[in-house]
Design a protein around this motif. Sequence first.
Motif, PDB file in Angstrom:
ATOM      1  N   ASP A   7     -10.314  63.979  68.725  1.00 29.83           N
ATOM      2  CA  ASP A   7      -8.857  64.076  68.581  1.00 29.83           C
ATOM      3  C   ASP A   7      -8.184  62.706  68.446  1.00 29.83           C
ATOM      4  OD1 ASP A   7      -8.861  66.881  69.000  1.00 29.83           O
ATOM      5  OD2 ASP A   7      -8.710  66.608  71.176  1.00 29.83           O
ATOM      6  N   LEU A   8      -8.875  61.635  68.804  1.00 29.85           N
ATOM      7  CA  LEU A   8      -8.216  60.338  68.976  1.00 29.85           C
ATOM      8  C   LEU A   8      -7.550  59.798  67.723  1.00 29.85           C
ATOM      9  CD1 LEU A   8     -10.596  58.508  71.470  1.00 29.85           C
ATOM     10  CD2 LEU A   8      -8.560  59.889  71.936  1.00 29.85           C
ATOM     11  N   SER A   9      -8.124  60.033  66.561  1.00 29.10           N
ATOM     12  CA  SER A   9      -7.498  59.553  65.326  1.00 29.10           C
ATOM     13  C   SER A   9      -6.150  60.246  65.093  1.00 29.10           C
ATOM     14  CB  SER A   9      -8.426  59.791  64.137  1.00 29.10           C
ATOM     15  OG  SER A   9      -7.832  59.318  62.953  1.00 29.10           O
ATOM     16  N   LEU A  15       1.167  59.091  67.931  1.00 34.61           N
ATOM     17  CA  LEU A  15       1.845  58.101  68.767  1.00 34.61           C
ATOM     18  C   LEU A  15       2.556  57.048  67.930  1.00 34.61           C
ATOM     19  CD1 LEU A  15      -0.794  57.581  71.599  1.00 34.61           C
ATOM     20  CD2 LEU A  15       1.354  58.856  71.736  1.00 34.61           C
ATOM     21  N   VAL A  16       1.894  56.554  66.901  1.00 33.97           N
ATOM     22  CA  VAL A  16       2.517  55.524  66.065  1.00 33.97           C
ATOM     23  C   VAL A  16       3.730  56.098  65.333  1.00 33.97           C
ATOM     24  CG1 VAL A  16       2.191  54.019  64.060  1.00 33.97           C
ATOM     25  CG2 VAL A  16       0.429  54.149  65.834  1.00 33.97           C
ATOM     26  N   LYS A  17       3.589  57.272  64.777  1.00 31.78           N
ATOM     27  CA  LYS A  17       4.713  57.868  64.035  1.00 31.78           C
ATOM     28  C   LYS A  17       5.902  58.148  64.950  1.00 31.78           C
ATOM     29  CE  LYS A  17       6.025  61.419  60.800  1.00 31.78           C
ATOM     30  NZ  LYS A  17       5.642  62.604  60.027  1.00 31.78           N
ATOM     31  N   CYS A  30      -1.905  52.274  63.381  1.00 37.69           N
ATOM     32  CA  CYS A  30      -2.748  53.412  63.768  1.00 37.69           C
ATOM     33  C   CYS A  30      -4.135  52.938  64.192  1.00 37.69           C
ATOM     34  CB  CYS A  30      -2.850  54.420  62.628  1.00 37.69           C
ATOM     35  SG  CYS A  30      -1.340  55.362  62.370  1.00 37.69           S
ATOM     36  N   LEU A  31      -4.687  51.974  63.488  1.00 39.04           N
ATOM     37  CA  LEU A  31      -5.998  51.443  63.867  1.00 39.04           C
ATOM     38  C   LEU A  31      -5.944  50.756  65.229  1.00 39.04           C
ATOM     39  CD1 LEU A  31      -7.412  50.021  60.524  1.00 39.04           C
ATOM     40  CD2 LEU A  31      -8.282  51.951  61.853  1.00 39.04           C
ATOM     41  N   SER A  32      -4.880  50.015  65.456  1.00 37.46           N
ATOM     42  CA  SER A  32      -4.715  49.343  66.750  1.00 37.46           C
ATOM     43  C   SER A  32      -4.590  50.367  67.876  1.00 37.46           C
ATOM     44  CB  SER A  32      -3.484  48.437  66.700  1.00 37.46           C
ATOM     45  OG  SER A  32      -3.237  47.862  67.942  1.00 37.46           O
ATOM     46  N   ASN A  59      -3.894  74.288  63.264  1.00 39.20           N
ATOM     47  CA  ASN A  59      -4.982  73.495  63.839  1.00 39.20           C
ATOM     48  C   ASN A  59      -4.644  72.000  63.838  1.00 39.20           C
ATOM     49  OD1 ASN A  59      -7.456  73.254  65.133  1.00 39.20           O
ATOM     50  ND2 ASN A  59      -8.540  72.872  63.213  1.00 39.20           N
ATOM     51  N   THR A  60      -3.431  71.678  64.308  1.00 37.01           N
ATOM     52  CA  THR A  60      -2.984  70.291  64.359  1.00 37.01           C
ATOM     53  C   THR A  60      -2.498  69.958  65.769  1.00 37.01           C
ATOM     54  OG1 THR A  60      -0.746  70.904  63.686  1.00 37.01           O
ATOM     55  CG2 THR A  60      -2.252  70.229  61.938  1.00 37.01           C
TER      56      THR A  60
END
Length: 132
Positions: A7-9, A15-17, A30-32, A59-60
């Motif tokens: 789920d982490l990606s 979170l970023v959005k 997002c990578l950070s 499924n989101t």
Amino acid sequence: RRAEWSDLSAISDLLVKEFHGSSQWFPANCLSELNRLQLNFHYDDNHHLMFVAIDLNENTITGFVDIDARDLPPSKRSIYPPRPYLSDLAVRADYRRRKIGSSLVDKCEIACKSWGFTKIYLKVQAKNSAGV
């Protein structure tokens, strides 16, 4: 449900959005964030959990929260937030006002009570006026 490694990606994107919006730096942010989540992932469910809310039809992931009650050595207690602390509570904008955030907080309260805690500290960024 409890967050899973897979789920982490999607959580980092959420979170970023929700905390920073979309910009030219969205992919880098997002990578950070993904790196931070992976480093903090609860490999041991004892005193640290991450929860997600899921839209089963799509499924989101629609919401996320982190609750951390891991003990710290005395030398680090003045540097880190008091424990247990709730952080990163986020709900997708198009899913707000559906009690998703409340449900995630309830999960954290249940976990903290099972760990023997009677208080939860809330970690909020100063610029988050709605959270303060």
